[in-house]
Design an enzyme around this catalytic site. Sequence first.
Site, PDB file in Angstrom:
ATOM      1  N   PRO A   2       0.830  -1.207   0.000  1.00 29.63           N
ATOM      2  CG  PRO A   2      -0.048  -1.050   2.159  1.00 29.63           C
ATOM      3  CD  PRO A   2       0.765  -1.921   1.267  1.00 29.63           C
ATOM      4  CD  GLU A   3       2.231   3.937  -4.270  1.00 31.67           C
ATOM      5  OE1 GLU A   3       2.498   5.141  -4.289  1.00 31.67           O
ATOM      6  OE2 GLU A   3       2.409   3.190  -5.256  1.00 31.67           O
ATOM      7  CE  LYS A  52       5.151   2.934   0.853  1.00 35.37           C
ATOM      8  NZ  LYS A  52       5.987   2.220  -0.104  1.00 35.37           N
ATOM      9  NE  ARG A 262       8.835  -2.276  -5.950  1.00 33.14           N
ATOM     10  CZ  ARG A 262       8.049  -1.591  -5.117  1.00 33.14           C
ATOM     11  NH1 ARG A 262       8.538  -1.100  -3.992  1.00 33.14           N
ATOM     12  NH2 ARG A 262       6.778  -1.392  -5.405  1.00 33.14           N
TER      13      ARG A 262
END
Length: 272
Positions: A2-3, A52, A262
């Site tokens: 999740p951001e 986060k 990423r």
Amino acid sequence: MPEGHTVHRSANQFNRAFRSRGVTVDSPQGRFAQSADLVSGAKLRLATAVGKQLFLNFDNGYTVRIHLGIYGKWRWYQLDEQDELPTVRGEIRARFYGLDGKGKMRLAELRGPTACEVLTQDEVQQVLKRLGSDPLNPDPDDQEYLRFESKVLKSSKSIGLLLMDQSVISGIGNVYRAELLFRAQLNPHQRGKDLLASQVRELWEDSVRLLEVGVKKGVMITRDEHLAKDPGKQHRNFVYKREGKPCRVCGNDISIELAAGRKLYWCTVCQR
Ligand SMILES: [Zn+2]
């Protein structure tokens, strides 16, 4: 993963359900049981988010810090006061429950977090010191922005990597990283120290805007023409997961490459 906007939504949810109210905390399989006892029954003073990480600050001086990581999940229930709590299925690390302002029983179940621990106020300060500024938190005197700016302008790392570094800026993940750089027409490989302060300011202000949309809508819409109504996954973003497809601005194919493990999506024409 999740951001930041989703964690702020969780903080809002905790505040709506439990702020200034007593919360029972337990750990059905016992892994968090001793820590749960430290806060169970205390009132939730305030839930906050930094990037986060979620902080549940109780009125007895303890704070529960939660980081969902990749696999963590919340599940919320609304029950009548006399209802039994749902049967425990699978591993539940912690449960938080109590009556909300309308006399309904609210229950939040936490599964699979990377971190769930009880901290003293000093320990919270230690954690906060290591975290970069969060664009979603109030910054009345500009100090949070300036902390971000000085880290970027001193760094020889690329801006593409800096935006993903939680000690530089908190709450940006892979989607917002790609979209912020596209919107700013910045090459992800440009070094932090080669940016102008005005470009860093623009990135910060745009991250405030985009994350606020995320908190409000619950989805990451980064194309301004779709802010009023969610156009669906395929149309929300400029470059994220659009490799090989035509850029929405110039028509060139969107590129994908790996940066620090990423996927990085960008337009090599718009972002020179
Ligand atoms: Zn383009």
